[in-house]
Design a protein around this motif. Structure first.
Motif, short mmCIF file in Angstrom:
data_model
loop_
_atom_site.label_atom_id
_atom_site.label_comp_id
_atom_site.label_asym_id
_atom_site.label_seq_id
_atom_site.Cartn_x
_atom_site.Cartn_y
_atom_site.Cartn_z
N PRO A 130 0.76 -1.26 0.11
CA PRO A 130 -0.01 -0.12 -0.11
C PRO A 130 0.71 1.27 0.08
O PRO A 130 0.53 2.20 -0.69
CB PRO A 130 -0.80 -0.28 1.33
CG PRO A 130 -0.94 -1.67 1.54
CD PRO A 130 0.60 -2.21 0.98
N ASP A 131 1.80 1.19 0.75
CA ASP A 131 2.71 2.70 0.79
C ASP A 131 4.11 2.27 0.23
O ASP A 131 5.00 2.98 0.36
CB ASP A 131 2.92 2.81 2.23
CG ASP A 131 3.72 1.75 3.05
OD1 ASP A 131 3.63 0.70 2.62
OD2 ASP A 131 4.41 2.01 4.15
N GLY A 132 4.04 1.06 -0.80
CA GLY A 132 5.64 0.84 -1.44
C GLY A 132 6.09 1.73 -2.30
O GLY A 132 7.10 2.06 -2.16
N VAL A 133 5.00 2.36 -3.25
CA VAL A 133 5.58 3.39 -4.04
C VAL A 133 6.53 4.77 -3.36
O VAL A 133 7.67 4.82 -3.67
CB VAL A 133 4.59 3.93 -5.01
CG1 VAL A 133 5.31 5.14 -5.98
CG2 VAL A 133 3.97 2.77 -5.63
N GLU A 134 5.74 5.40 -2.56
CA GLU A 134 6.54 6.24 -1.75
C GLU A 134 7.66 5.80 -0.88
O GLU A 134 8.72 6.59 -1.02
CB GLU A 134 5.72 6.88 -0.62
CG GLU A 134 4.54 7.69 -1.59
CD GLU A 134 4.86 8.59 -2.35
OE1 GLU A 134 5.99 9.57 -1.90
OE2 GLU A 134 4.34 8.99 -3.28
N THR A 135 7.71 4.63 -0.36
CA THR A 135 8.90 3.98 0.32
C THR A 135 9.98 3.91 -0.61
O THR A 135 11.12 4.22 -0.40
CB THR A 135 8.50 2.78 0.90
OG1 THR A 135 7.45 3.25 2.19
CG2 THR A 135 9.80 2.17 1.72
N PHE A 136 9.74 3.39 -1.79
CA PHE A 136 10.79 3.10 -2.75
C PHE A 136 11.37 4.34 -3.33
O PHE A 136 12.61 4.65 -3.38
CB PHE A 136 10.17 2.21 -4.00
CG PHE A 136 11.05 1.97 -4.92
CD1 PHE A 136 12.26 1.11 -4.78
CD2 PHE A 136 11.09 2.32 -6.33
CE1 PHE A 136 13.24 0.56 -5.70
CE2 PHE A 136 12.17 1.91 -7.26
CZ PHE A 136 13.09 1.04 -7.02
N LYS A 137 10.33 5.29 -3.47
CA LYS A 137 10.80 6.63 -3.90
C LYS A 137 12.03 7.31 -2.85
O LYS A 137 13.10 7.92 -3.05
CB LYS A 137 10.02 7.52 -4.25
CG LYS A 137 8.98 7.21 -5.52
CD LYS A 137 8.07 8.29 -5.49
CE LYS A 137 7.13 7.95 -6.98
NZ LYS A 137 6.24 9.04 -7.13
N GLN A 138 11.48 7.18 -1.43
CA GLN A 138 12.27 7.60 -0.35
C GLN A 138 13.58 6.79 -0.25
O GLN A 138 14.49 7.28 0.04
CB GLN A 138 11.63 7.23 0.94
CG GLN A 138 10.48 8.37 0.97
CD GLN A 138 9.74 7.99 2.26
OE1 GLN A 138 9.84 7.26 3.00
NE2 GLN A 138 8.23 8.72 2.21
N VAL A 139 13.57 5.57 -0.75
CA VAL A 139 14.84 4.73 -0.57
C VAL A 139 15.67 5.22 -1.57
O VAL A 139 16.82 5.38 -1.38
CB VAL A 139 14.51 3.22 -0.97
CG1 VAL A 139 15.91 2.34 -1.26
CG2 VAL A 139 13.87 2.74 0.10
N LEU A 140 15.36 5.57 -2.94
CA LEU A 140 16.16 6.31 -3.89
C LEU A 140 16.56 7.44 -3.66
O LEU A 140 17.69 7.80 -3.66
CB LEU A 140 15.22 6.13 -5.38
CG LEU A 140 14.89 4.89 -6.04
CD1 LEU A 140 14.43 4.94 -7.31
CD2 LEU A 140 16.29 3.89 -6.11
N ALA A 141 15.88 8.26 -3.23
CA ALA A 141 16.07 9.54 -2.63
C ALA A 141 17.34 9.67 -1.76
O ALA A 141 17.87 10.58 -1.61
CB ALA A 141 14.79 10.42 -2.39
N SER A 142 16.94 8.96 -0.72
CA SER A 142 18.15 8.77 0.52
C SER A 142 19.53 7.81 0.01
O SER A 142 20.07 7.30 1.05
CB SER A 142 17.38 8.10 1.52
OG SER A 142 17.01 6.88 1.54
N ALA A 143 19.61 7.37 -1.10
CA ALA A 143 20.87 6.75 -1.44
C ALA A 143 22.06 7.34 -0.98
O ALA A 143 22.27 8.62 -1.01
CB ALA A 143 20.89 6.57 -2.99
N VAL A 144 22.80 6.72 -0.37
CA VAL A 144 24.09 7.08 0.45
C VAL A 144 25.46 6.90 -0.70
O VAL A 144 25.56 5.97 -1.54
CB VAL A 144 24.50 6.31 1.69
CG1 VAL A 144 25.65 6.64 2.20
CG2 VAL A 144 23.39 6.43 2.55
N ASP A 145 26.20 8.07 -0.92
CA ASP A 145 27.56 8.16 -1.87
C ASP A 145 28.04 6.74 -1.43
O ASP A 145 28.21 6.26 -0.03
CB ASP A 145 28.26 9.41 -1.33
CG ASP A 145 29.57 8.97 -1.93
OD1 ASP A 145 29.84 9.57 -2.93
OD2 ASP A 145 30.47 8.43 -1.39
N ALA A 146 28.58 5.96 -2.37
CA ALA A 146 29.07 4.75 -2.19
C ALA A 146 30.26 4.71 -1.28
O ALA A 146 30.48 3.53 -0.57
CB ALA A 146 29.58 4.09 -3.68
N LEU A 147 31.13 5.73 -1.34
CA LEU A 147 32.28 5.54 -0.55
C LEU A 147 31.96 5.61 0.96
O LEU A 147 32.43 4.93 1.96
CB LEU A 147 33.33 6.63 -0.76
CG LEU A 147 34.33 6.75 0.06
CD1 LEU A 147 35.33 5.61 -0.03
CD2 LEU A 147 35.33 8.17 -0.33
#
Length: 621
Positions: free
Chosen positions: A351-368
């Motif tokens: 139900p809240d998956g789309v917003e959660t996925f967008k937040q996951v992408l938006a909060s991606a951490v620099d790889a280093l």
């Protein structure tokens, strides 16, 4: 590019007014002698794009995007030069007379068979009675009919030779089916059988949307399910290479340009569900780790790549492999972590998956930072020895990375060192020193490996009538500075004065140029001349269709400098002499290196070669 195609290119450019072309994509308004528009190549909040009708050029004063009408269409449509030329030719009603090689005709036939097969598979899924179970399976995965059609999904029936029989009835050549990996020949040459059976078929397309392969998912209730792989991809063919392709890139590139990044996931359905849920900037690898060829494709469309991992993915080993590639690439890398136990497809249907996925992408951490955070998680107050191990864990990746090819990559490495020193409380000088030690160790290992491989090969016999084998010139070391300066000046000259290309070609081969980018430009200039065309910028653009960054450097940095050079013929002769002297010095060094252990006959020949490389002595007085 043949001369007639060069003329056609010039005709298309002359007929394509840049104001009209840009105006067909953007809203323009006059501002004195130029027109202005919101720049489509960055997040522009005010009209930063200038379109100059007098110079037939555009330039954004904010992000720096610039070029002619071809460059605008290439950037706007995310296509290569040939495609941009075709788009413009169609707009102005010019019919292009393309020169088609036998290889291109053969490739076109292979692509036609793939289109034929995709249509047959799609019909079975969407219309055929035997595709009902597959339709039900996709419905259970929550994939909509529109998504299934947009991605061209199909179904391969369980019959062992369904496609082979269909091809025979429609006169599709058997050998072509085998070549593209759709069928195989039975033992004893007893006809053909289908490679894909009882599978949902996912067409794999290149960036132009052409079907080049398939991925097949076995039906859950299939009798083959217990003894066949769950997913089965096309074998390597002239069209399909799983280490180069990215699933969904043809549909994701525009969404990626708008978002500023492309996200890389693992599964086909993950990509499809993301697009269905309004997150179109998602692609997937073909079951392989992200590699340098993938990165080269991604960087054409976006400045940033986000790797999406499950929280329980053991070790995150893919991050280390990706970091090694990105250290020397002018692309930003970040890591996004999904909630534990969920892949993107499972998450998105919640139900809240789309917003959660967008937040996951938006909060991606620099790889280093991601790697450092994971290393520090277990050591909140690391000891000196722990800090040393953490430092080495990161620097080993940097040491193994390819040499930095440009200034941007060198700046990236400096920023990494600065960040490491800050996070670990170390002096930058200490970090640089340790990186130097690890690089020397890595280079020594590579030299030892090459020496081992040479020792396992038969030693070459040196005879008076043979040319000593050449070795690859080191890309680093003391010669790098002056070598690159001379090589750059050579290309600048030839770009500014195409009439000098045959003079250079007669005395210098591209292999003698150490810088890979300059070597590619020089080779293409030679090839254009050899084909009977004028090696100018218009001809070069088509041959660098796969490297728009190189053409941009040639047209906007190298060519203008060459135009400022005076006495170009004399300058070229000085440069050619410099290359000849360097070649002679290298030949002498190679001969000296081979003196140790040489036979008497070989020694005489080697000394003769060394003598030939020495400049003539001046007579006394």
């Amino acid at each position: 590019m043949p001369s007639d195609q060069v003329e056609q290119t010039k005709q298309v450019k002359a007929a394509s007014d840049i104001v009209a072309v840009v105006g067909s994509y953007l809203a323009l308004h006059a501002a004195g002698k130029v027109f202005k528009a919101i720049c489509p190549f960055h997040n522009d909040s005010r009209p930063s794009l200038d379109i100059d009708p007098a110079r037939q050029r555009y330039k954004c004063w904010s992000c720096g995007a610039h070029g002619d009408v071809f460059a605008f269409v290439m950037h706007q449509e995310k296509v290569g030069f040939k495609e941009a030329r075709a788009i413009l030719a169609n707009k102005v009603g010019i019919k292009l007379d393309e020169q088609v090689s036998p290889q291109d005709r053969h490739r076109a036939r292979l692509l036609e068979v793939m289109r034929w097969a995709q249509g047959k598979y799609a019909y079975q899924l969407l219309e055929g009675d035997i595709g009902e179970a597959a339709r039900k399976y996709l419905g259970e995965r929550k994939l909509s009919g529109k998504t299934v059609r947009d991605f061209g999904l199909g179904f391969a029936p369980i019959d062992g030779d369904w496609l082979a029989r269909l091809a025979a009835s429609e006169r599709v050549p058997e050998e072509t089916l085998v070549e593209v990996g759709l069928t195989a020949v039975r033992d004893g040459n007893r006809g053909q059988y289908d490679r894909f059976r009882d599978r949902v078929m996912f067409p794999i397309k290149d960036v132009r949307g052409q079907v080049v392969g398939f991925g097949g998912r076995i039906m859950p209730n299939s009798p083959y399910a217990s003894r066949a792989p769950k997913y089965y991809n096309s074998a390597e063919t002239p069209l399909f290479s799983k280490s180069e392709l990215l699933y969904g890139l043809d549909l994701a590139r525009h969404g990626g340009a708008a978002a500023g990044y492309l996200a890389v996931v693992e599964g086909y359905t993950d990509v499809m569900m993301a697009h269905q849920c309004g997150v179109p900037q998602v692609v997937a690898t073909m079951g392989t780790a992200l590699n340098a060829r993938h990165v080269a494709q991604l960087r054409r469309y976006v400045p940033k790549v986000v790797l999406v991992y499950d929280a329980d993915a053991g070790g995150y080993t893919g991050v280390d492999r990706a970091l090694e590639i990105f250290v020397s690439q002018d692309v930003e890398l970040a890591v996004a972590t999904l909630p534990e136990g969920l892949d993107p497809c499972d998450l998105l249907v919640r139900p809240d998956g789309v917003e959660t996925f967008k937040q996951v992408l938006a909060s991606a951490v620099d790889a280093l930072d991601f790697k450092l955070n994971r290393l520090l998680e277990r050591n909140t107050t690391p000891s000196v020895e722990t800090a040393r191990r953490i430092l080495d864990d990161v620097l080993v990746i940097m040491a193994a990375a390819p040499p930095t090819p440009n200034q941007a990559a060198q700046v990236k490495q400096e920023l990494i060192v600065t960040r490491l020193s800050h996070r670990l409380g170390l002096k930058q000088e200490t970090v640089w020193a340790r990186l130097g030690e690890l690089r020397k160790g890595h280079e020594q290992k590579e030299r030892d490996q090459r020496a081992k491989e040479r020792d396992q090969r038969p030693a070459p016999v040196v005879r008076p009538d043979t040319v000593l084998p050449t070795t690859e010139r080191p890309r680093g070391g003391a010669k790098t500075g002056p070598a690159e300066a001379a090589e750059r000046q050579l290309v600048e000259l030839l770009l500014a004065d195409p009439a000098l290309v045959p003079v250079a070609a007669a005395q210098l081969t591209p292999d003698e140029v150490t810088h890979s980018g300059l070597r590619r430009i020089l080779a293409e200039l030679y090839a254009i001349h050899a084909a009977g065309a004028v090696p100018d910028l218009e001809s070069l653009r088509a041959r660098l269709d796969d490297r728009p960054d190189l053409f941009d450097a040639a047209a906007n940095r190298l060519h203008p400098v060459g135009q400022q050079m005076q006495d170009r013929e004399q300058w070229l002769q000085r440069l050619l002499k410099w290359f000849a002297d360097r070649k002679a010095q290298d030949e002498a060094k190679r001969a000296k290196d081979q003196l140790s252990g040489a036979s008497e006959e070989q020694t005489i020949e080697l000394l003769r070669r060394i003598q030939k490389t020495q400049p003539p002595k001046r007579s006394a007085g």
